[in-house]
Design an enzyme around this catalytic site. Structure first.
Site, short mmCIF file in Angstrom:
data_model
loop_
_atom_site.label_atom_id
_atom_site.label_comp_id
_atom_site.label_asym_id
_atom_site.label_seq_id
_atom_site.Cartn_x
_atom_site.Cartn_y
_atom_site.Cartn_z
N LYS A 165 -14.25 -7.56 -6.20
CA LYS A 165 -14.53 -7.83 -4.79
C LYS A 165 -16.04 -8.06 -4.68
O LYS A 165 -16.83 -7.31 -5.25
CB LYS A 165 -14.09 -6.66 -3.92
N LYS A 194 0.85 -1.18 0.00
CA LYS A 194 0.00 0.00 0.00
C LYS A 194 0.90 1.24 0.00
O LYS A 194 1.82 1.35 0.82
CB LYS A 194 -0.91 0.01 1.23
#
Length: 336
Positions: A254, A157
């Site tokens: 997702k 990230k």
């Protein structure tokens, strides 16, 4: 195809649960310290189907809004709704995901045919999965990467700050063996992306996920990158695929975004016709969220299903990881 419903009445139960992380995880858009989830339970006679969702926070969803949304359609659900009906009744999002997955689970028990079998899979094969490193100091991320020696796929990230290049370089120095991907969570500008590309190339980064904000990512069309771009927030459903295919080389699905396994399977097929690679990811959650995503993983190129690894405790039966792979996600979609 859905099987014929049983004549027994269908009962809907809704519950909100909190599953804490071992430690907080910092992303480009905030810090998270746990997974609040909505659990849908559908009871019909001797059978019980379950589904779990967290919702899509950047679309304003929370476990409270998901429960409220499901309560508004309780009568329709308990009247005997099937998966096709759920796709018509609710929009894409966490509420429909939890309901859709509960219906898949209930259908497997009622019919005696496991979800994997219904989808033509002889068995669910182990899939190597990415593990996420939250935004942190370069040396901390390097230490975390070294500690994850069992996992060959690492996602970094990054937050769009001047430290991003050092973070990538530090992790690469610590894990020369790993396949690295990076995820900006919409946190970069075109200038930051272009400035960072040489470091990403030098460190052999394999994939760049959602570098620019959704709806403001047209600049990707003019940026020459040997590293493929993957759309996450820019890909919410089937309607986004044509635009995404012009800018990205892959999509991250997702189940909370797509509104369940049913829609996600349709998106995989449509993405393939457009030449897009497919990743399955997760919003977090327990093994009840991961189990249907593990089924979807059988049809995907990249797998990012590490949610239970962050939990202080998981529900049973827990997802099992071994040798850097997701091996088993039991307790859902099985024949009675």
């Amino acid at each position: 195809m859905n099987t014929s419903p049983s004549h027994a009445p269908l009962q809907l139960d809704l519950a909100i649960e909190q599953w804490d992380f071992r430690q907080p995880v910092r992303l480009s858009n905030g810090v998270v310290d746990g997974s609040p989830v909505v659990v849908v339970t559908l009871r019909q006679g001797a059978h019980c189907g379950r589904g779990e969702a967290l919702g899509v926070h950047y679309r304003g969803e929370s476990v409270d809004t998901l429960r409220a949304q499901l309560e508004t359609v309780r009568d329709e659900i308990e009247a005997g709704l099937d998966r096709d009906g759920a796709r018509r009744l609710l929009p894409c999002g966490g509420a429909r995901n939890a309901l859709d997955c509960a219906l898949w689970d209930l259908e497997a028990q009622r019919s005696g045919v496991a979800v994997a079998t219904r989808l033509g899979l002889a068995a669910l094969r182990a899939r190597p999965t990415t593990v996420t490193l939250g935004v942190d100091a370069p040396e901390t991320m390097a230490q975390q990467a070294a500690a994850l020696s069992d996992f060959g796929l690492l996602k970094l990230k990054l937050d769009g700050s001047a430290l991003d290049a050092a973070r990538v370089a530090a992790v690469r120095a610590a894990r020369a063996d790993a396949t690295l991907t990076v995820d900006a969570n919409q946190g970069w500008t075109p200038d930051h992306l272009c400035a960072l590309l040489p470091t990403l190339q030098r460190c052999a980064v394999a994939l760049i996920e959602q570098p620019l904000p959704a709806g403001r990512d047209d600049a990707l069309g003019s940026i020459r990158s040997p590293i493929p771009f993957a759309a996450d927030e820019s890909l919410q459903g089937l309607a986004d695929l044509d635009r995404v295919a012009a800018l990205y080389q892959a999509v991250n699905l997702k189940l909370d975004k797509t509104g369940g396994l049913s829609e996600a399977l349709a998106i995989v097929a449509a993405a393939r016709t457009r030449g897009l690679g497919v990743m399955v990811g997760c919003m977090g959650g327990t093994s009840l969220s991961i189990a249907p995503a593990f089924v979807l993983a059988q049809f995907c190129d990249w797998v990012d299903l590490d949610g239970p690894l962050f939990l202080r405790r998981d529900r049973e039966p827990a997802t099992r990881y071994a040798g850097g792979a997701l091996v088993e996600a039991g307790g859902w979609g099985l024949a009675a």
